[in-house]
Design an enzyme around this catalytic site. Structure first.
Site, mmCIF file in Angstrom:
data_model
loop_
_atom_site.group_PDB
_atom_site.id
_atom_site.type_symbol
_atom_site.label_atom_id
_atom_site.label_comp_id
_atom_site.label_asym_id
_atom_site.label_seq_id
_atom_site.Cartn_x
_atom_site.Cartn_y
_atom_site.Cartn_z
ATOM 1 N N GLY A 169 0.987 -0.723 -0.068
ATOM 2 C CA GLY A 169 -0.196 -0.022 -0.051
ATOM 3 C C GLY A 169 0.948 1.328 -0.266
ATOM 4 O O GLY A 169 1.372 1.304 0.507
ATOM 5 N N ALA A 170 1.274 2.353 -0.990
ATOM 6 C CA ALA A 170 1.698 2.765 -0.765
ATOM 7 C C ALA A 170 1.944 4.273 -0.430
ATOM 8 O O ALA A 170 3.286 4.084 0.356
ATOM 9 C CB ALA A 170 1.170 3.864 -2.210
ATOM 10 N N ARG A 190 10.766 -1.497 -4.467
ATOM 11 C CA ARG A 190 9.804 -1.434 -5.089
ATOM 12 C C ARG A 190 9.957 0.080 -5.762
ATOM 13 O O ARG A 190 10.024 0.578 -5.542
ATOM 14 C CB ARG A 190 8.137 -1.214 -4.567
ATOM 15 C CG ARG A 190 8.075 -2.268 -3.322
ATOM 16 C CD ARG A 190 6.544 -3.174 -3.477
ATOM 17 N NE ARG A 190 5.428 -3.678 -4.170
ATOM 18 C CZ ARG A 190 4.158 -3.607 -4.310
ATOM 19 N NH1 ARG A 190 3.741 -3.192 -3.841
ATOM 20 N NH2 ARG A 190 3.659 -4.227 -5.969
ATOM 21 N N ASP A 233 -0.619 4.636 -6.481
ATOM 22 C CA ASP A 233 0.617 4.367 -6.004
ATOM 23 C C ASP A 233 1.296 5.878 -6.777
ATOM 24 O O ASP A 233 2.321 5.608 -6.567
ATOM 25 C CB ASP A 233 1.309 2.908 -6.381
ATOM 26 C CG ASP A 233 0.638 2.103 -5.546
ATOM 27 O OD1 ASP A 233 -0.807 1.651 -5.904
ATOM 28 O OD2 ASP A 233 1.369 1.213 -5.131
ATOM 29 N N ASN A 240 -2.104 2.404 -10.208
ATOM 30 C CA ASN A 240 -3.273 1.611 -9.486
ATOM 31 C C ASN A 240 -2.642 0.225 -9.783
ATOM 32 O O ASN A 240 -2.587 -0.358 -10.591
ATOM 33 C CB ASN A 240 -4.127 2.454 -8.667
ATOM 34 C CG ASN A 240 -4.926 1.957 -7.423
ATOM 35 O OD1 ASN A 240 -3.805 1.915 -6.931
ATOM 36 N ND2 ASN A 240 -5.991 1.176 -7.139
ATOM 37 N N LYS A 241 -2.945 -0.731 -8.728
ATOM 38 C CA LYS A 241 -2.625 -2.045 -8.888
ATOM 39 C C LYS A 241 -3.796 -2.352 -9.973
ATOM 40 O O LYS A 241 -4.888 -1.887 -10.572
ATOM 41 C CB LYS A 241 -3.822 -2.961 -7.745
ATOM 42 C CG LYS A 241 -3.861 -4.617 -7.712
ATOM 43 C CD LYS A 241 -2.672 -5.025 -7.613
ATOM 44 C CE LYS A 241 -1.925 -4.084 -6.222
ATOM 45 N NZ LYS A 241 -0.706 -4.354 -6.397
#
Lengths: 351, 351
Positions: free
Chosen positions: A52-53, A94, A242, A252-253
């Protein structure tokens, strides 16, 4: 609507350690891991024990303390060198979420401002800065919740993808903060949680969190989102982000972009909830956002069992980019950005 | 481009048994199960050991023989009563795919036409009818392949959802038949196979089949379809169907409707490949197609491991309906139906 658990918590002063919920074990096991060194934390970020960012940003800030702890009594030069190495290690963990880089930059700037002081004094100030980032994150979640709740109506169905909840932040969440705040203001919502392949953050984390907070929810496979929209069960979509480019394109995801296209096709507003630290104004549009590619095994052996032929080629991008034109509004702690364009973003962020 | 395996095969004459590949074990284990009675077959259909609308139709035809075998030497009345019970048992196994009902009806009609004959004679004629259905299915696959191949160009990326391949039919497939036939006419294609949650027919069966037949393919999660389309990697989508209404609305594996919406948003033609036995002209449009709901555990424990909180509410429709306006063409053994509307369907099916 509070919970007994903390996504991450620092225990002790300088010389202490960072405790994280190991999110890879949820929902079947609740266990914290203790990070006493930066290597443990980097591994935890890489393997999504913490994810989670916003949570990664806070964890990385504490990670800087973990990194410098062993050289606390050494020379300033050794301390600063070690700090730089730590920042590099954490930055490489990441690539997509920008909050990570934002938090590291802030820690570095803080250290720079204290050059010439005793290293113990710098370390103490750095811990204070990390705790400040942590506390700001908590307040950010609450503010996003408040701003976003106004966009949801009593009785609505809300679809979310991945986990942008308390587990993705220090507390309360971004997308889920909007839902929690709406529920706290007595709006009854029904949440559809996409399970979110390959790593099932929706099934494992979002469903767990929603049930813990007493929010009605239904778990669906990602491939069912279109169908629940078509059945009229969804009146809004809210996800996290993100990294958001200057024009509003939002990474995002993986799967988020598809959900946004489906929402548009069904006339359903698609909202992104993210703190201002998620914006990367150095990037003009989404095509420049680096997208992390992850291991094939996440798809072929996702649950400890082989579910695809050996050696089948796999494409496994961890994120996708939703273009600004599909986003009805971005909810950040400073307010609701609508319409989502370069000017409104610059105005809200006051740059 | 032939394979050594058969999705289903009848061994022996009257009094024989039906061998099916247990598709729940693929791709890690190749094992056939032998059905000597109708109960074993019904269980195999329910649990998706055999699946795919055309394959279920063929299996059900043989299932009628399995059902009447124990009463072969009894009175005609007992034989016919047992036949009716068998048809009822098989009809209750899965509700959505219409080929099942079509095949059962055909077997019943055959039996009716032979009333007054010796029961052994009726049984022999029924086995012949089942073998005819089986052979017609093989020919149907080849014809669909031939008609559909003309729609694909050399060098294209083709996305498919679920498994509409050799494993879903007696041989060769419907959607995958189009790809196999194009490959046989020297078109190089690259196939993107959606893994197809919850039961992963894409990962387990389609990827396995494509690799076996030497077709380039990439496995993706369902949530990645939008992204590969956006990246320009897909020029056509081809799926199967389980039931098609008179107006062209087509039920297929859950997730198909979403893929069709995404294809439209990216300007990519969406094709359905299915035999004429998939049409249910008694149903005017897709809203009347019964949609099978399956167990929550397929989502919460899909990989032999619990991946969601206990007791989380789950929505698990096995199919969705793609409206005719999203379908560029339906490829059936009689030709390509385009545009997809009531008139063109009636004309092609000659009703």
């Amino acid at each position: 609507m509070t919970t007994h658990w903390k996504t991450l918590r620092w225990v002790g002063g300088v010389g202490g350690s960072l405790f994280l919920i190991d999110q890879t074990l949820l929902p079947t096991e609740f266990r914290e891991i203790e990070c006493r060194d930066v290597e443990t934390l980097v591994e935890a970020i890489r393997t999504l024990r913490v994810r989670g960012a916003p949570a990664i940003g806070v964890a990385a800030a504490y990670g800087v303390i973990l990194g410098v702890q062993p050289v606390m009594k050494k020379s300033e030069a050794a301390f600063i060198e070690r700090l730089r190495q730590t920042v590099e290690q954490l930055a490489a963990s990441r690539p997509t979420a920008v909050n990570l880089f934002w938090a590291l930059k802030r820690m570095e700037t803080k250290a720079e401002s204290l050059r010439g002081r005793q290293t113990e004094e710098i370390a103490a100030a750095l811990l204070e800065e990390a705790q400040k980032i942590h506390e700001e994150d908590r307040q950010m979640c609450r503010a996003i919740g408040k701003h976003g709740a106004a966009l949801l109506q009593d009785g609505q169905g809300v679809l979310t993808h991945c986990n942008a909840g308390g587990l993705a932040t220090s507390d309360y969440g971004t997308a889920l903060a909007v839902i929690y705040a709406a529920a706290e203001s007595d709006k009854t919502l029904h949440v559809f949680a996409d399970e979110t392949r390959p790593l099932l953050q929706g099934a494992r984390l979002t469903a767990w969190e929603l049930l813990q907070r007493g929010i009605d929810c239904t778990l669906i496979c990602d491939s069912m989102a279109a169908q629940v929209m078509r059945e009229g069960k969804v009146q809004a979509v809210v996800t996290g982000a993100d990294r958001i480019a200057a024009n509003g394109d939002a990474a995002n995801k993986i799967g988020t972009y598809g959900v946004a296209v489906l929402a548009k096709a069904h006339g359903i507003p698609f909202y992104v909830a993210a703190p201002s630290s998620t914006f990367d104004l150095s990037i003009s549009d989404g095509s420049k956002i680096p997208i992390e590619q992850r291991r094939a095994e996440e798809i072929t052996h996702g649950f400890g069992r082989q579910t695809a032929p050996p050696d089948v080629p796999v494409y496994n991008p961890a994120f996708d980019v939703t273009p600004a034109e599909l986003i009805a509004a971005i909810i950040c702690e400073r307010g609701v950005i609508r319409p989502v364009d370069r000017e409104m973003i610059a105005e809200t962020l006051q740059v």
